[in-house]
Structures are given as structure tokens and as C-alpha cells.
Design a protein around this motif. Structure first.
Motif, short mmCIF file in Angstrom:
data_model
loop_
_atom_site.label_atom_id
_atom_site.label_comp_id
_atom_site.label_asym_id
_atom_site.label_seq_id
_atom_site.Cartn_x
_atom_site.Cartn_y
_atom_site.Cartn_z
N ALA A 210 0.89 -1.15 -0.07
CA ALA A 210 0.17 -0.17 0.12
C ALA A 210 0.81 1.31 -0.04
CB ALA A 210 -0.84 -0.10 1.09
N LEU A 211 0.26 2.38 -0.62
CA LEU A 211 0.92 3.59 -0.34
C LEU A 211 0.79 4.12 0.93
CD1 LEU A 211 -0.03 5.10 -3.88
CD2 LEU A 211 2.05 3.80 -3.30
N THR A 212 1.75 5.02 1.60
CA THR A 212 1.62 5.41 2.87
C THR A 212 1.46 7.02 2.96
OG1 THR A 212 3.22 3.79 3.80
CG2 THR A 212 2.88 5.77 5.08
N LEU A 213 0.45 7.40 3.76
CA LEU A 213 0.01 8.56 3.73
C LEU A 213 1.21 9.64 4.58
CD1 LEU A 213 -3.92 8.86 4.23
CD2 LEU A 213 -2.49 9.02 2.12
N ASN A 214 1.57 10.60 3.99
CA ASN A 214 2.72 11.59 4.97
C ASN A 214 1.72 12.34 5.91
OD1 ASN A 214 4.77 12.74 5.79
ND2 ASN A 214 5.53 13.26 3.85
N ASP A 215 2.19 12.39 7.32
CA ASP A 215 1.48 13.09 8.40
C ASP A 215 2.32 14.32 8.54
OD1 ASP A 215 3.98 12.47 9.42
OD2 ASP A 215 2.94 11.17 10.87
N SER A 216 2.90 15.04 7.17
CA SER A 216 3.38 16.14 7.54
C SER A 216 2.78 17.20 6.16
CB SER A 216 4.76 16.35 7.56
OG SER A 216 5.53 15.63 6.42
N HIS A 217 2.85 18.58 6.59
CA HIS A 217 2.16 19.20 5.42
C HIS A 217 3.15 19.32 4.37
CE1 HIS A 217 0.95 22.90 3.36
NE2 HIS A 217 -0.08 22.86 4.12
N PRO A 218 2.60 19.05 3.06
CA PRO A 218 3.38 19.09 1.81
C PRO A 218 4.25 20.24 1.80
CG PRO A 218 1.10 19.56 1.26
CD PRO A 218 1.27 19.24 2.54
N VAL A 219 5.23 20.49 0.87
CA VAL A 219 6.10 21.70 0.72
C VAL A 219 5.94 22.19 -0.68
CG1 VAL A 219 8.49 22.62 0.97
CG2 VAL A 219 7.72 20.80 2.63
N ALA A 220 5.82 23.70 -0.85
CA ALA A 220 5.83 24.22 -2.14
C ALA A 220 7.12 24.04 -2.74
CB ALA A 220 5.56 25.73 -1.91
N GLY A 221 6.82 23.69 -4.12
CA GLY A 221 8.10 23.56 -4.86
C GLY A 221 8.65 22.02 -4.90
N SER A 222 7.93 21.21 -4.24
CA SER A 222 8.33 19.58 -4.16
C SER A 222 7.81 19.18 -5.26
CB SER A 222 7.54 18.93 -3.06
OG SER A 222 8.12 19.37 -1.86
N ALA A 223 8.61 18.18 -5.96
CA ALA A 223 8.46 17.43 -7.24
C ALA A 223 7.18 16.34 -6.82
CB ALA A 223 9.49 16.94 -7.84
N ILE A 224 6.37 16.20 -7.64
CA ILE A 224 4.97 15.28 -7.35
C ILE A 224 5.07 14.47 -8.57
CG2 ILE A 224 4.19 16.37 -5.43
CD1 ILE A 224 2.15 17.60 -7.19
#
Length: 308
Positions: A171-185
């Protein structure tokens, strides 16, 4: 919302294809954001496909090494993924995450929250290459809403360990910290078997589309031109491989705050319209709402999901 293109209005299934919320009837994929997951774009609330005339299956945009389709699922009108919380255990019943506007019962109304509803919905589980390796079945709809966010969680009849043992897929894991602007997705769509890659352009305090309002949404850079049917796709941070948001909508026609044309509203009430730009809903606070055995607990500390 970004559902299958067949329901242009609700075909873009919000969390992954940009455009108003769409109804997710099993017979007519639709969704807020983009038209049907089937390939038609007549209404695209959140990427739910409703009447698509083109077929994108098998087409995959270049994606960074390690980002693939393993763990994603195809719904009849949207995309989704098998997800786990940071503290989930292997023997916990697995969860499938998609958009609230992708529910088989249709779009939840503003303020409507669905919890522990009967469902036997099926999901096509994909392997790394995008091939279908199994059919998973829901035991129930654990949670679904289009208020403040656009998300739904189905509890499956199988555990993470059973899925891993039978099909070799994690399964994919949900991150529990706020995403960061500029991050590659990257945004892998199980419905289209297509991966979109770009960066997080920024965050939107309030995103409005038709009768729905979402808080602290993710805005993509223009390279993620998600379409109907991508609704519900996981937004994966390329560095960590974890899910930071769920794809759900985009502004298709340059209209102001209408279905399939979400608008940004700042703290002072100023409205900004960005034609061709797509959005997602953050997921970092959701793990606080699931406890032991992946049981939903809306009263848990830190849980901000809307209550019924």
C-alpha cells in the motif's frame, strides 16, 4: 472535479483532475474536476469521467524512477489507491482512498458526511506497469465527504498482508506532515494508467467550485494537466514516495467558481481564476482520524475531518 469524461460536469474527479464534483454512478463515471474516468469530457467535477471519446489507457508520461502504478486502483469512474496510515499494521483491513465525488451514490451535498455505509464496490488493483493484477472488494464505505476536502475511504475485505502475499503489492503510505511548495510530485491515475509529473506551485486557503468549498488545497504547476477520470489519484511526493494529497479538480474553461471551474479565494475574499490549472486536497491530517485496526475515530486528537 475529475471524474470520467463521460460526465463532463463531474468527470474530472476533484483530487486529481481539475474540475467540478461529479456523480459517480457505476454506469456513468463522472466527477468534480473532469469528465469520466471512461474517457469522455462532458462534465468534469473533480475528474470523474462521464463521456470521454478518447482512450488514454496505457499512455504514461515520463515519471521519476520509483514512481509507478503499484498500489493504485481503477474505479468505474475515477482513480484511487490502496493506502495505509503511518501507524497501520500489516494485518489491518486495507483502505482504498478516492474522492468524495467519486462515490457510487453520487456527490455528497455541502455539509454531508457519510460514515460506515454498506458497500461492496470493487476496485481493479494495478501492478507497477499498470496491468490489472486483482479485483479488490469493499466491506464498507468508512468515510466520505466533499466538505472542506474531497475524500472517501473504503475498508476492504482483505488486509495489507493478504494483498502483499497474494499480489506482491504494498500500500502507499500517507505522509503526516504538510506538503512543501516547490516539491516534485507525480500523480498516477489508475483509471487512465497514466502518470502526471510536475511540482507543487503553492497552496490555496479556500477553493470554491459550485456549491462546494475546500480548505488549504494544493495547486499544481501547469505540467500536471490532469483530465476527467484522474479524480481520486494519489499525489505522490517524488522524494519520499509518500502520498501528500489527493487529486480532485481543475479550472477547465476560465469560468469563476462554477462546476469544473474552481476559483481561489484569499483571506480578504479576493477571487482568482486560473484557467487550465489543477488542484488536489491535502491528506496529511487524515492519519490522526484512524486508530487501531484502521478504525475511523473522528473524535481523536488532531482529527479535523468534518463529522456527520
Amino acid at each position: 472535479m475529475r471524474k470520467p469524461l463521460a460526465a463532463a460536469f463531474f468527470a474530472l474527479a476533484i483530487a486529481g483532475a481539475g474540475a467540478a464534483p461529479a456523480t459517480a454512478a457505476d454506469t456513468a463515471p463522472t466527477g468534480v474536476g473532469k469528465a469520466a474516468d471512461t474517457g469522455k469530457v462532458t462534465s468534469t467535477v473533480s475528474g470523474v469521467v462521464t463521456s470521454a471519446t478518447e482512450t488514454l489507457s496505457g499512455i504514461t508520461n515520463p515519471a521519476p524512477k520509483g514512481v509507478n502504478f503499484a498500489g493504485t486502483v481503477a474505479l468505474n469512474n475515477c482513480s484511487g489507491s490502496v493506502v495505509r496510515m503511518p501507524d497501520s499494521e500489516d494485518n489491518d483491513p486495507a483502505l482504498v482512498m478516492t474522492n468524495g465525488h467519486c462515490l457510487e451514490s453520487g456527490f455528497p451535498g455541502p455539509g454531508e458526511v457519510l460514515v460506515d455505509k454498506a458497500s461492496s464496490r470493487t476496485f481493479g488493483l494495478l501492478g507497477a506497469s499498470g496491468s490489472r493484477v486483482a479485483t479488490l472488494r469493499a466491506a464498507k464505505l468508512a468515510y466520505g465527504t466533499m466538505t472542506d476536502t474531497d475524500v472517501a475511504f473504503y475498508q476492504l475485505t482483505t488486509s495489507y498482508a493478504q494483498i502483499k502475499s497474494s499480489y506482491g503489492i504494498n500500500a502507499l503510505t500517507l505522509n503526516d506532515s504538510h506538503p512543501v511548495a516547490g516539491s516534485a510530485i507525480s500523480i498516477p491515475s489508475g483509471y487512465w494508467k497514466r502518470i502526471y509529473s510536475c511540482d507543487i506551485d503553492g497552496f490555496v486557503p479556500t477553493l470554491k467550485e459550485g456549491d462546494w468549498t475546500w480548505k488549504d488545497s494544493v495547486r499544481y504547476t501547469s505540467a500536471c494537466n490532469t483530465i476527467g477520470g484522474t479524480s481520486g489519484s494519489p499525489v505522490v511526493d517524488q522524494a519520499s514516495g509518500k502520498v501528500v494529497a489527493i487529486n480532485n479538480t481543475g479550472n477547465e474553461d476560465g469560468e469563476r467558481c462554477t462546476v469544473n471551474n474552481p476559483c481561489e479565494v484569499d483571506a480578504n475574499g479576493n477571487v482568482t481564476v486560473r484557467k487550465g490549472i489543477n488542484y488536489a486536497q491535502e491528506t496529511y491530517r487524515i492519519p490522526s482520524c484512524f486508530g487501531i485496526d484502521n478504525k475511523l475515530d473522528l473524535s481523536a486528537s488532531g482529527c479535523v475531518l468534518p463529522k456527520p
